[in-house]
Design an enzyme around this catalytic site. Sequence first.
Site, PDB file in Angstrom:
ATOM      1  CG  ASP A 698      -2.164   0.886   0.964  1.00 27.81           C
ATOM      2  OD1 ASP A 698      -2.102   1.744   0.063  1.00 27.81           O
ATOM      3  OD2 ASP A 698      -3.173   0.728   1.673  1.00 27.81           O
TER       4      ASP A 698
HETATM    5  C1  BGC Z   1      -5.084   3.221   0.266  1.00 26.52           C
HETATM    6  C2  BGC Z   1      -5.142   2.268  -0.908  1.00 26.52           C
HETATM    7  C3  BGC Z   1      -5.057   3.041  -2.187  1.00 26.52           C
HETATM    8  C4  BGC Z   1      -3.750   3.821  -2.186  1.00 26.52           C
HETATM    9  C5  BGC Z   1      -3.530   4.625  -3.459  1.00 26.52           C
HETATM   10  C6  BGC Z   1      -3.884   4.156   0.183  1.00 26.52           C
HETATM   11  O1  BGC Z   1      -3.997   5.182   1.106  1.00 26.52           O
HETATM   12  O2  BGC Z   1      -5.063   2.507   1.468  1.00 26.52           O
HETATM   13  O3  BGC Z   1      -6.324   1.523  -0.857  1.00 26.52           O
HETATM   14  O4  BGC Z   1      -5.176   2.195  -3.285  1.00 26.52           O
HETATM   15  O5  BGC Z   1      -3.763   4.725  -1.095  1.00 26.52           O
HETATM   16  O6  BGC Z   1      -4.411   5.685  -3.541  1.00 26.52           O
END
Ligand code: BGC
Length: 895
Positions: A698
Amino acid sequence: MTEINKLARQLAAEGMVLLKNENQVLPLKDKEKVAVFGRCQLEYYKSGTGSGGAVHVPYTSNVIDGLRQYPNIEINQDLLHTYESWLQDHPFDDGGGGWAAEPWFQEEMPLDDEMVKTAKASSDKALIVIGRTAGEDQDNKAVSGSYYLTDKEQDMIDMVTKHFEQVVVILNVSNILDMDWLNKSYDKPIQGLLYAWHGGMEGGNALADILTGQVNPSGKLTNTIAYKLEDYPSQMNFGSEIENFYEEDIYVGYRYFETFTPEKVMYPFGYGLSYTNFEISLDAFEAKEQNLTFKVAVQNTGHTVGKEVVQLYVKKPQGLLGQPKYALQGFVKTLTLEPGQKHVYEIQVPMNQLASYDDSGVTGHKSSYVLEAGHYDFFIGNSIRNLTLAKSHYMDFKVTERLQEALSPQKSFERVKAVENKDAYEISYEAVPLMSFDMEKRMTALEALKAPSKKFTLKDVEKENCSLDEFVGQLKPEELMTLVKGEGMCSPKVTAGTAAAFGGLSDALAAYDIPVCSCADGPSGIRMDSGKQASQVAIGTAQACSWNLPLIEAVYECIGKELCDHHIDALLGPGMNIHRDPLNGRNFEYFSEDPLMTGQVGLATTLGLKNGGSIATLKHFVANNQEKARHLADSIISERALREIYLKGFEMVVRSGHALSIMTSYNPVNGIYAASNYDLNTTILRDEWGYDGLVMTDWWAKTNHNVHGGTGDTKNKSYMVKAQNDIYMVVNHDNASNHDEDDLLSAYKDGSLSLGELQRSAKNILKVILKSHTYKSGLKHTNKRFFEAKQETLEHAIKTNEYIGSKEFNLYVEEDGVYDVIADSRYLSGPLSQSAYNVKINGEIAFMVQMHGSDEDYMERMTSEVQLEKGYYEIHFEFIRKGIEVRGVTVKKTK
Ligand code: BGC
């Protein structure tokens, strides 16, 4: 209407769940006059907030837009005008436009007796629309305006039920709310209740379809709604910033309530009303070696066309392991059935799906999936509370799969275990089995691949001139270290405003013809922070409540095509975490408290995206079940609960959907961060499930030591590679160089990270790149963007290297080359706020500049290289959110 609009409308409508319909208050009848209360009738919530909601849609529809499509229903115009003018003075509060700043509720317009009485005088029925949002970085809270109604919302219900006999409450919400208010005594009881969720861009239209009966409701809950928040078993162990012990173990949602406390359930799992009635009965049953087949007849016994959901549950023998009373084993949504029409549907239950995981060895088969001997009772019906026994099938004891212990907890705690006592179940507790193997020994050394004698490009792999091993064998350690990092957000090398670029991010990698691929949030539509528009469908929970897998697949096929149209390779979705607790702020992105449901919907999404030419990214792997302290809080879970509940959905999609991309979660699982968790990413995912795709972290995730755990850090990327989490998301836009001084090089030099480990991840990444839209379509996503100069001479053009105190100007480039644009800008917001702006060259978005809130200070933001030829260019900035100020710009030659 295009395909996606039509399907999005159908999905939103089929996901709505009608929970109450006294005296057939719905559907609205011809010529009926409705008074609509609640600001969300106009300010409809299409989705939750954060990355999972930030789609720039071409349009949205609200409740009023939807109802206007049905001229036979009369909307009380005076009341509507009152709301419209009140909203002008009480605009939507977006919390200042910052990241995760939007409040979970909006203030309601106060109602007085006179106003409601007048509305009643010219209306037959009242609709009350109550809205709630939620999202990333924050959980829902046990306060009014979040899980509970606000006083003004309660006053609105009190006031409307004082004057109207026929009241329907519509919940435009991201998550289940406290429902205790429904049990209060009102002057006139509330007759209708509809969970409408957040329906995406077509939500308002879909809602009107349901209200008017154009579409007969067929949605069913994929969660249990309990009377009280405290009744959820997770509540005792939710919200810690350090660690949460999953004491309830496998008894999540209905597995807990139906087994131990059925009296605490207000609306059961699988429940939802229709405007017609159905009869469900077993037509035939067949038991073969590997499969049980149930043929189930469904007849529409009412007077309206409609669809029904047939649900199949098993009651297993308690055995030595202990089991919940029921577990969902299969379901099918019927096609539209005319009154009187009957159709037979088939549900298959693979034998091994019935097995349970023995993590203690109590059955004599530790670390195995087993079927305990006894009668397996199968029930069919249209909710967990409306079931009939279809078949009782005896099975002997059998080991269905022998595995090795993995991902087991290291901290001791007690877990719930069911004990059957006559016809009831009692809660008992037992110690959770702890980790009993040596992780250090498990992580064996990897041999490095040999470098071939000549240089190959990625095309040679495709043409089978060389193997992938040979190709990867030639990559230098530093090149591999670039390959295992993605760049974002909003990398200039790919479609503007997307979450990350990965692949050939450096000149060296590009020289091997490795293209730059991209991915974008997800899950309910494509997030492009550049402001580019894309379709947005209903939130995950609503999708699941439709129980309509072919429909979900068809919707995601359209989204897959849209991704390709925007030159994006992968969607960051589906969101597949389990609804462990109703307060999780991101429940709206996820499907259900049930793992089979989660796996089935995740599978339909993944297959749909694949049919559309794109790639799904299953997230967040695993146990991201709260947003508070999501980078810190350790999810401490027994191996059995992990395998049977939290991992199961992922397993189903990996095994049956051949998924290609997975995102690990922020949190540690049993002491080791998901992104550096070897058992999660290697032992279970690859060695057991046969996964052959890539794993990404993530965004800005932490890792800790693969064996010893400890404090997490974003710099420890070697632990990530060692675990076989292949790509770190994300680093800055500078060719994924070692901007934040990560430990890859030092770990490689001191021997703690081997070349073989780096190569293993490179192979995982390249296998997916070879299957990507970018690669297959020969798209030129390169590590630099090229812009052609204008044909004409532009007035007042400023030369490169000069500081330009303006946000819109003409530029003269004196020689071909690679340039950096350095913008001097600030974002007037708190330090955790995120925003961005577009830099346009000749009207085309060249790249986005990502900003964090900086209060007063200006910051120099360098955008990475663009290739410009000699000539004139128009440059200007485009702001998507308010609060950003650009003081000036310099365009500088880099090479
Ligand atoms: C989230 C993800 C997301 C990523 C990119 C993170 O803060 O937990 O689910 O895909 O950001 O935006």
